[in-house]
Motif scaffolding. Structure first.
Motif, PDB file in Angstrom:
ATOM      1  N   GLY A 175       7.540  -7.906  -3.033  1.00 59.66           N
ATOM      2  CA  GLY A 175       6.826  -7.386  -1.873  1.00 59.66           C
ATOM      3  C   GLY A 175       5.744  -6.365  -2.159  1.00 59.66           C
ATOM      4  N   GLY A 176       5.666  -5.842  -3.410  1.00 55.47           N
ATOM      5  CA  GLY A 176       4.615  -4.886  -3.737  1.00 55.47           C
ATOM      6  C   GLY A 176       5.007  -3.447  -3.443  1.00 55.47           C
ATOM      7  N   ALA A 177       4.088  -2.533  -3.770  1.00 58.40           N
ATOM      8  CA  ALA A 177       4.387  -1.100  -3.724  1.00 58.40           C
ATOM      9  C   ALA A 177       4.590  -0.564  -2.310  1.00 58.40           C
ATOM     10  N   VAL A 203      -5.304   3.012   3.197  1.00 58.48           N
ATOM     11  CA  VAL A 203      -6.007   2.324   2.121  1.00 58.48           C
ATOM     12  C   VAL A 203      -4.962   1.720   1.202  1.00 58.48           C
ATOM     13  N   LEU A 204      -5.103   0.436   0.897  1.00 55.06           N
ATOM     14  CA  LEU A 204      -4.212  -0.243  -0.025  1.00 55.06           C
ATOM     15  C   LEU A 204      -5.007  -0.766  -1.211  1.00 55.06           C
ATOM     16  N   VAL A 214      -0.487  -2.374  -5.163  1.00 57.10           N
ATOM     17  CA  VAL A 214      -0.003  -1.546  -6.263  1.00 57.10           C
ATOM     18  C   VAL A 214       0.011  -0.062  -5.913  1.00 57.10           C
ATOM     19  N   SER A 215      -0.712   0.337  -4.878  1.00 54.59           N
ATOM     20  CA  SER A 215      -0.653   1.725  -4.435  1.00 54.59           C
ATOM     21  C   SER A 215      -1.355   1.846  -3.092  1.00 54.59           C
ATOM     22  N   VAL A 231       1.497   9.124   0.285  1.00 58.37           N
ATOM     23  CA  VAL A 231       0.937   8.517  -0.926  1.00 58.37           C
ATOM     24  C   VAL A 231       2.047   7.781  -1.663  1.00 58.37           C
ATOM     25  N   PHE A 232       1.734   6.585  -2.152  1.00 56.73           N
ATOM     26  CA  PHE A 232       2.734   5.805  -2.884  1.00 56.73           C
ATOM     27  C   PHE A 232       2.029   4.915  -3.912  1.00 56.73           C
ATOM     28  N   GLY A 233       2.776   4.451  -4.885  1.00 57.23           N
ATOM     29  CA  GLY A 233       2.171   3.520  -5.822  1.00 57.23           C
ATOM     30  C   GLY A 233       2.925   3.399  -7.126  1.00 57.23           C
ATOM     31  N   MET A 234       2.483   2.418  -7.919  1.00 54.17           N
ATOM     32  CA  MET A 234       3.075   2.161  -9.234  1.00 54.17           C
ATOM     33  C   MET A 234       1.973   2.046 -10.286  1.00 54.17           C
TER      34      MET A 234
END
Length: 330
Positions: A175-177, A203-204, A214-215, A231-234
């Motif tokens: 499913g992604g970040a 913003v993705l 990915v973030s 804020v999130f991401g890998m």
């Protein structure tokens, strides 16, 4: 089904890393739970799990769901497989503890929660961090005016890049970040700011060759004007934090989402002429949530509040998907 005085007999549907490292050790240590069966598409992996957690039976997925002596199912499968297997477990009469996110979209989350409610079954999304006592303490401090009137909330959950083969880079599987890491700051915002929170913009960053998120960054707001920067991401350094900026101070909590049981969390408070660190007690959030789940099943607790939060979280994720600007990255 198990009598109230008996332990809850749980079958494990899938042998994910989170089950191995965190949830199954917590279940094995809980006197109200018996890990009764393990299922995996990889029999060798299932037997390795079984050997580590009391040698429960090793079964196939369908066989486990059909077992009359299994009261509940823990589902740590990849995110995009949740909806199908949670529905099957509920239709088989099993209570369900499902890894977050409950599903990949609000419609299917609503359907699963409604199915559980119609059958009198517990369906709990395994979002663990609200069950750590550090968050109870922070919420009380905010209510007591530790930073004055709250103006801004910031929450971050980022991790370093993973191998290209990792299932999180497969939108059809992991499913992604947004679904994997974004759930944490979104849920934190709901926990601290309430269900009236609305997404304003996002913003993705999307990997061009796979379509995986990915973030990202999300701007949300309460009706009273308290903003949330999420804020999130890998593709970052490792960060898990919450910060609260108010009219008279700033409160920051590091390791907001992933504190091990041996960690004493530290709260940082800053005011114009004051700096303070408060060391909090250790706590075991995984132990707490598996006890909470077992108690909810064994006592027939009302789960409407938990279901409402999961529903709202799923709708906010849908709103992020709808409103976001997508930027392709290599």
């Amino acid at each position: 089904m198990a009598a109230a005085q008996d332990p809850l007999r749980v079958g494990v549907l899938g042998c994910a890393d989170i089950a191995w490292r965190r949830t199954l050790p917590a279940m094995a240590a809980c006197p109200d739970i018996e890990v009764a069966a393990v299922a995996s598409r990889d029999e060798a992996k299932a037997r390795r799990f079984a050997a580590a957690f009391g040698d429960p039976r090793v079964l196939g997925y369908e066989e486990l769901l059909a077992s009359r002596d299994i009261d509940a199912v823990y589902i740590p499968l990849p995110a995009m497989f949740h909806a199908d297997w949670v529905a099957k477990a509920l239709r088989a009469g099993k209570h369900v503890l499902a890894e977050k996110p409950l599903t990949g979209d609000a419609k299917s989350a609503d359907e699963l929660l409604a199915l559980a409610e119609s059958r009198g079954l517990v369906l709990l999304e395994n979002v663990v961090f609200p069950h750590h006592s550090q968050h109870v303490r922070v919420r009380q401090m905010l209510a007591d005016g530790a930073v004055g009137d709250l103006r801004d909330f910031t929450s971050v959950f980022t991790i370093p890049p993973l191998s290209d083969e990792n299932m999180r880079y497969r939108p059809d599987i992991g499913g992604g970040a947004l679904l994997d890491m974004g759930v944490y700051p979104i849920r934190a915002a709901l926990y601290y700011l309430g269900p009236a929170l609305e997404v304003l913009h996002a913003v993705l960053r999307v990997r061009a060759r796979t379509g995986a998120v990915v973030s990202g960054r999300i701007l949300a707001c309460t009706p009273g004007g308290v903003t949330a920067d999420l804020v999130f991401g890998m593709e970052h350094s490792y960060r898990t934090s919450c910060a609260f900026a108010g009219s008279s101070g700033l409160l920051r909590l590091d390791r907001a989402f992933t504190p091990p049981p041996s960690l004493q969390p530290v709260l940082h408070i800053e005011r114009q002429d004051h700096r303070e660190e408060i060391t909090l007690p250790m706590d075991d959030q995984f132990g707490n949530i598996v006890r909470y789940f077992a108690n909810a099943v064994l006592t027939g607790s009302n789960m409407l509040d938990q279901s409402a939060v999961s529903r709202r979280q799923a709708r906010l994720i849908d709103d992020v998907e709808r409103l976001a600007i997508r930027i392709e990255v290599p």
